[in-house]
Write an enzyme that holds these catalytic residues in place. Structure first.
Site, PDB file in Angstrom:
ATOM      1  N   GLU A  37      -3.239  73.857  32.919  1.00  0.00           N
ATOM      2  CA  GLU A  37      -4.335  73.030  32.413  1.00  0.00           C
ATOM      3  C   GLU A  37      -3.891  72.419  31.080  1.00  0.00           C
ATOM      4  OE1 GLU A  37      -7.571  70.969  31.854  1.00  0.00           O
ATOM      5  OE2 GLU A  37      -7.142  72.005  33.727  1.00  0.00           O
TER       6      GLU A  37
ATOM      7  N   ILE B 108       8.905  72.856  33.200  1.00  0.00           N
ATOM      8  CA  ILE B 108       8.369  73.572  34.374  1.00  0.00           C
ATOM      9  C   ILE B 108       7.122  72.839  34.880  1.00  0.00           C
ATOM     10  CG2 ILE B 108       7.259  75.706  35.169  1.00  0.00           C
ATOM     11  CD1 ILE B 108       8.938  77.260  33.177  1.00  0.00           C
TER      12      ILE B 108
ATOM     13  N   ARG C 142      -0.973  95.206   7.392  1.00  0.00           N
ATOM     14  CA  ARG C 142      -1.806  95.965   8.328  1.00  0.00           C
ATOM     15  C   ARG C 142      -0.969  96.965   9.122  1.00  0.00           C
ATOM     16  NH1 ARG C 142      -3.376  94.386  13.486  1.00  0.00           N
ATOM     17  NH2 ARG C 142      -2.767  92.238  13.104  1.00  0.00           N
TER      18      ARG C 142
ATOM     19  N   ARG D 126       1.987  77.577  18.438  1.00  0.00           N
ATOM     20  CA  ARG D 126       1.749  77.741  17.009  1.00  0.00           C
ATOM     21  C   ARG D 126       2.827  78.631  16.390  1.00  0.00           C
ATOM     22  NH1 ARG D 126       1.976  82.501  16.421  1.00  0.00           N
ATOM     23  NH2 ARG D 126       0.505  84.198  16.717  1.00  0.00           N
TER      24      ARG D 126
ATOM     25  N   LYS E 126     -10.067  93.914  27.132  1.00  0.00           N
ATOM     26  CA  LYS E 126     -10.329  94.585  25.853  1.00  0.00           C
ATOM     27  C   LYS E 126     -11.813  94.955  25.774  1.00  0.00           C
ATOM     28  CE  LYS E 126      -6.585  93.844  23.108  1.00  0.00           C
ATOM     29  NZ  LYS E 126      -6.213  93.884  21.709  1.00  0.00           N
TER      30      LYS E 126
ATOM     31  N   GLU F  91     -15.108  83.334  20.617  1.00  0.00           N
ATOM     32  CA  GLU F  91     -15.312  84.654  20.001  1.00  0.00           C
ATOM     33  C   GLU F  91     -14.467  84.792  18.735  1.00  0.00           C
ATOM     34  OE1 GLU F  91     -14.435  89.263  20.353  1.00  0.00           O
ATOM     35  OE2 GLU F  91     -13.051  87.593  20.363  1.00  0.00           O
TER      36      GLU F  91
ATOM     37  N   SER G 126      -0.820  84.694   7.436  1.00  0.00           N
ATOM     38  CA  SER G 126      -1.137  85.580   8.552  1.00  0.00           C
ATOM     39  C   SER G 126      -0.004  86.599   8.768  1.00  0.00           C
ATOM     40  CB  SER G 126      -1.388  84.715   9.783  1.00  0.00           C
ATOM     41  OG  SER G 126      -1.193  85.432  10.938  1.00  0.00           O
TER      42      SER G 126
ATOM     43  N   LYS H  98      -0.363  90.711   8.525  1.00  0.00           N
ATOM     44  CA  LYS H  98       0.067  91.584   9.615  1.00  0.00           C
ATOM     45  C   LYS H  98       1.068  92.635   9.125  1.00  0.00           C
ATOM     46  CE  LYS H  98       1.136  91.587  14.460  1.00  0.00           C
ATOM     47  NZ  LYS H  98       1.049  90.832  15.686  1.00  0.00           N
TER      48      LYS H  98
ATOM     49  N   GLU I 183       5.480  85.383  21.580  1.00  0.00           N
ATOM     50  CA  GLU I 183       4.361  85.894  22.391  1.00  0.00           C
ATOM     51  C   GLU I 183       3.822  84.765  23.259  1.00  0.00           C
ATOM     52  OE1 GLU I 183       0.936  88.789  21.228  1.00  0.00           O
ATOM     53  OE2 GLU I 183       0.103  86.777  21.023  1.00  0.00           O
TER      54      GLU I 183
END
Ligand code: GTP
Ligand code: MG
Length: 218
Positions: free
Chosen positions: A58, A44, A76, A63, A132, A174, A69, A73, A159
């Site tokens: 840009e 694209i 959690r 990943r 958020k 952050e 991880s 999850k 995602e």
């Protein structure tokens, strides 16, 4: 540490080996989907550059969720520790981030993705219109990408995060701070300061858009 202990433990337990093989096959599907999605997006981007001599992209980053991880999850979210549990509840094993120069490019790319037959958009979270509490902004899509295998077609979840350079600057920095200091320990004062940084990043986006619009009008 002597790694032989680990290798021996795999070999010694036939039932373990079966589970590991099944899990590896399951994860391979996501790896294939990542390759597919990445090449779709790169095509694209190339097409856009060829046609318009300007690209809203840009950069792109991909990943796979690490096993650590994924483990965190599952715990959690209280997801069952089974392949079905993961398949039905975790949709970000494959992650793709598209970073744009301008805010309206985010929505241009979204529209483009919406029109594709090899992509189903399952859920949209617009943290640009509704940031958020941290100040985090980004457009999040949960999609299913078409994977053509010899055994047939599979739709694999992923995602996609789309955001501007300024939003990405805030989010990445952050995120690093959260890791370094563990968010629960961040004082309200630090959170407030970070929120101010997020506001400043948004202002950069607004200013850049203004400058671009002036150039376009001139
Ligand atoms: P997860 O269980 O973490 O996936 O949350 P969710 O299912 O509610 O999804 P959400 O869209 O809120 O967030 C998904 C991802 O967006 C996170 O894993 C982060 O990469 C990113 N994200 C969300 N909120 C923040 C934030 O406040 N700061 C930063 N830096 N990243 C965020
Ligand atoms: Mg495709």
């Amino acid at each position: 540490m002597d790694l032989r202990t680990i290798f021996n433990s795999f070999g010694a337990r036939e039932d373990y080996r079966q589970i590991i093989e099944e899990f590896n096959d399951f994860i391979k599907l996501y790896e294939m989907a990542l390759l597919e999605l990445q090449s779709d997006i790169e095509i694209i981007e190339l097409e856009w550059q060829t046609r318009y001599e300007y690209s809203p992209f840009e950069h792109i980053k991909t990943r796979m969720k690490t096993p650590q991880s994924l483990h965190k999850k599952i715990e959690r979210k209280g997801v069952p520790f089974t392949i079905e549990g993961i398949r039905d509840n975790i949709f970000d094993i494959v992650g793709l981030r598209i970073v744009t120069s301008f805010e309206d490019d985010v929505y241009k790319i979204y529209e483009l993705l919406k029109g594709r037959n090899d992509l189903k958009i399952k859920r949209v979270k617009d943290y640009i219109k509704n940031p958020k509490p941290s100040g985090y902004k980004s457009l999040h899509l949960i999609v299913e990408t078409e994977l053509i295998l010899s055994e047939g077609i599979r739709w694999v979840p992923a995602e996609i995060q789309i955001r501007t350079l300024a939003m990405d600057f805030f989010a990445s920095t952050e995120h690093k701070l959260q890791y370094k200091y563990n968010t629960k320990e961040l004082s309200q004062e630090m959170k407030d300061e970070l929120f101010e940084v997020a506001q400043a990043s948004s202002q950069l986006d607004e200013k850049m858009t203004k400058v671009r619009n002036t150039i376009l009008i001139d």
